[in-house]
Write a protein that holds these residues in place. Sequence first.
Motif, mmCIF file in Angstrom:
data_model
loop_
_atom_site.group_PDB
_atom_site.id
_atom_site.type_symbol
_atom_site.label_atom_id
_atom_site.label_comp_id
_atom_site.label_asym_id
_atom_site.label_seq_id
_atom_site.Cartn_x
_atom_site.Cartn_y
_atom_site.Cartn_z
ATOM 1 N N TYR A 93 -16.318 7.027 -6.533
ATOM 2 C CA TYR A 93 -17.738 6.699 -6.465
ATOM 3 C C TYR A 93 -18.103 6.630 -4.988
ATOM 4 O O TYR A 93 -17.612 5.767 -4.267
ATOM 5 C CB TYR A 93 -18.016 5.353 -7.149
ATOM 6 C CG TYR A 93 -17.650 5.337 -8.618
ATOM 7 C CD1 TYR A 93 -18.627 5.319 -9.607
ATOM 8 C CD2 TYR A 93 -16.314 5.356 -9.022
ATOM 9 C CE1 TYR A 93 -18.296 5.310 -10.956
ATOM 10 C CE2 TYR A 93 -15.968 5.357 -10.368
ATOM 11 C CZ TYR A 93 -16.963 5.325 -11.320
ATOM 12 O OH TYR A 93 -16.622 5.338 -12.660
ATOM 13 N N ILE A 94 -18.956 7.544 -4.559
ATOM 14 C CA ILE A 94 -19.281 7.671 -3.140
ATOM 15 C C ILE A 94 -20.754 7.366 -2.920
ATOM 16 O O ILE A 94 -21.616 7.856 -3.654
ATOM 17 C CB ILE A 94 -18.964 9.099 -2.637
ATOM 18 C CG1 ILE A 94 -17.470 9.398 -2.816
ATOM 19 C CG2 ILE A 94 -19.363 9.273 -1.184
ATOM 20 C CD1 ILE A 94 -17.093 10.834 -2.513
ATOM 21 N N GLY A 95 -21.032 6.548 -1.930
ATOM 22 C CA GLY A 95 -22.427 6.238 -1.640
ATOM 23 C C GLY A 95 -22.551 5.273 -0.480
ATOM 24 O O GLY A 95 -21.572 4.643 -0.055
ATOM 25 N N GLN A 150 -13.310 8.231 4.881
ATOM 26 C CA GLN A 150 -11.926 8.412 4.468
ATOM 27 C C GLN A 150 -11.471 9.758 4.994
ATOM 28 O O GLN A 150 -12.242 10.465 5.637
ATOM 29 C CB GLN A 150 -11.776 8.349 2.933
ATOM 30 C CG GLN A 150 -10.969 7.153 2.406
ATOM 31 C CD GLN A 150 -9.554 7.093 2.962
ATOM 32 O OE1 GLN A 150 -8.972 8.093 3.342
ATOM 33 N NE2 GLN A 150 -8.982 5.900 3.017
ATOM 34 N N LYS A 151 -10.250 10.115 4.733
ATOM 35 C CA LYS A 151 -9.781 11.411 5.203
ATOM 36 C C LYS A 151 -10.615 12.514 4.539
ATOM 37 O O LYS A 151 -11.061 12.366 3.399
ATOM 38 C CB LYS A 151 -8.291 11.575 4.965
ATOM 39 C CG LYS A 151 -7.843 11.960 3.576
ATOM 40 C CD LYS A 151 -6.322 11.998 3.533
ATOM 41 C CE LYS A 151 -5.827 12.670 2.244
ATOM 42 N NZ LYS A 151 -5.906 14.121 2.297
ATOM 43 N N ASP A 152 -10.800 13.617 5.238
ATOM 44 C CA ASP A 152 -11.797 14.614 4.869
ATOM 45 C C ASP A 152 -11.690 15.122 3.441
ATOM 46 O O ASP A 152 -12.689 15.318 2.772
ATOM 47 C CB ASP A 152 -11.731 15.818 5.827
ATOM 48 C CG ASP A 152 -12.308 15.484 7.200
ATOM 49 O OD1 ASP A 152 -13.010 14.456 7.298
ATOM 50 O OD2 ASP A 152 -12.042 16.228 8.158
ATOM 51 N N GLU A 212 -11.578 13.230 -1.542
ATOM 52 C CA GLU A 212 -12.330 13.320 -2.798
ATOM 53 C C GLU A 212 -11.794 14.413 -3.717
ATOM 54 O O GLU A 212 -11.977 14.358 -4.931
ATOM 55 C CB GLU A 212 -13.813 13.528 -2.533
ATOM 56 C CG GLU A 212 -14.160 14.765 -1.747
ATOM 57 C CD GLU A 212 -15.612 14.743 -1.287
ATOM 58 O OE1 GLU A 212 -16.500 15.037 -2.118
ATOM 59 O OE2 GLU A 212 -15.842 14.443 -0.102
ATOM 60 N N TYR A 213 -11.115 15.412 -3.156
ATOM 61 C CA TYR A 213 -10.572 16.491 -3.985
ATOM 62 C C TYR A 213 -9.372 16.044 -4.809
ATOM 63 O O TYR A 213 -8.932 16.760 -5.717
ATOM 64 C CB TYR A 213 -10.208 17.694 -3.110
ATOM 65 C CG TYR A 213 -11.396 18.271 -2.394
ATOM 66 C CD1 TYR A 213 -12.426 18.895 -3.090
ATOM 67 C CD2 TYR A 213 -11.516 18.157 -1.005
ATOM 68 C CE1 TYR A 213 -13.540 19.402 -2.441
ATOM 69 C CE2 TYR A 213 -12.624 18.667 -0.339
ATOM 70 C CZ TYR A 213 -13.625 19.285 -1.061
ATOM 71 O OH TYR A 213 -14.736 19.774 -0.410
#
Length: 305
Positions: free
Chosen positions: A17-19, A189-191, A194-195
Amino acid sequence: MEVKRAKRQKVKAAVAYIGASGSGKTLGMLLTAYGMMREKYPDMNDQEIWEKIGVVDTEHERATLYADMTIQGESIGQFLHVNLTAPFSADRYQEAINVLKQEDAEVVIIDSLSHAWENEGGFLDLQQKFGGNFQAWAKVKPEIQKFVKSITANDVHILASMRTKQDYQVEESDTGKLRIRKMGLKPIQKDDLEYEFMTVFQIDQDHYAAATKDNSTMFEGQMEKITPDHGSKLYQWLEEGIDVKQMEEESRQSMIHSLREKATEDEAIEKDIQELEGKAEQSLDDMEMRLLKRVEKIISEKQSA
């Protein structure tokens, strides 16, 4: 190297969950977790369901503000809670997850992962301790891999948030007045972290979530507030596959039964099995499939000799 037909398996959730701050990441995760456990345990009361949910809180215990509140028509109960303070190392995160697992949590919310990047004990801090140059990242990499494994290869469902670097945009409202809008940008976070997740929700400041990655394909093209229904659908999708562990256990029990039957019919086989159990210091009932296959092979070879 063996080639097999791919089969759908039951898997544990790894959802991000990104925001920006205030977008509703924590609430979204709590509602998702509740929906998952409500789907799994339809006969449990709400408090019993909330006791299956744990939160690793790096945000100064802010997650506890949601306990015993009713938000968007949903009542949030008294979930399990661990306050994680510095150092924010990979080992400390896993330790916090383990504490919740010991309390029988089945969904672990990590709020947030960003502290493992830029706060005390995090990866940037570690990189500086190793020299602060490009070569230092080679020494940090094993810790990052350990951290990723805690999130994506755990035996509980993991829902994790990442804060974004913030920017502000001036825009005109419907009434013609100017307003300042907080914008979420790149996750802290590290680039490529999310993958590593099966589903990634990007949440805006109006609390609407869009799936920017979704292996389930259930949430693609939607822009809506997260509700327990998201968790219910997610759990159903996770459970659609073959339970490999259950199948393996059924095969193990079947082999044990077959060997016991042979022993009942032939005293020589019974003696051989007892001898093999003595060497292994285990009864057939406790042996792994690997050992059972070896016992079966020895018995078959003696029978055919």
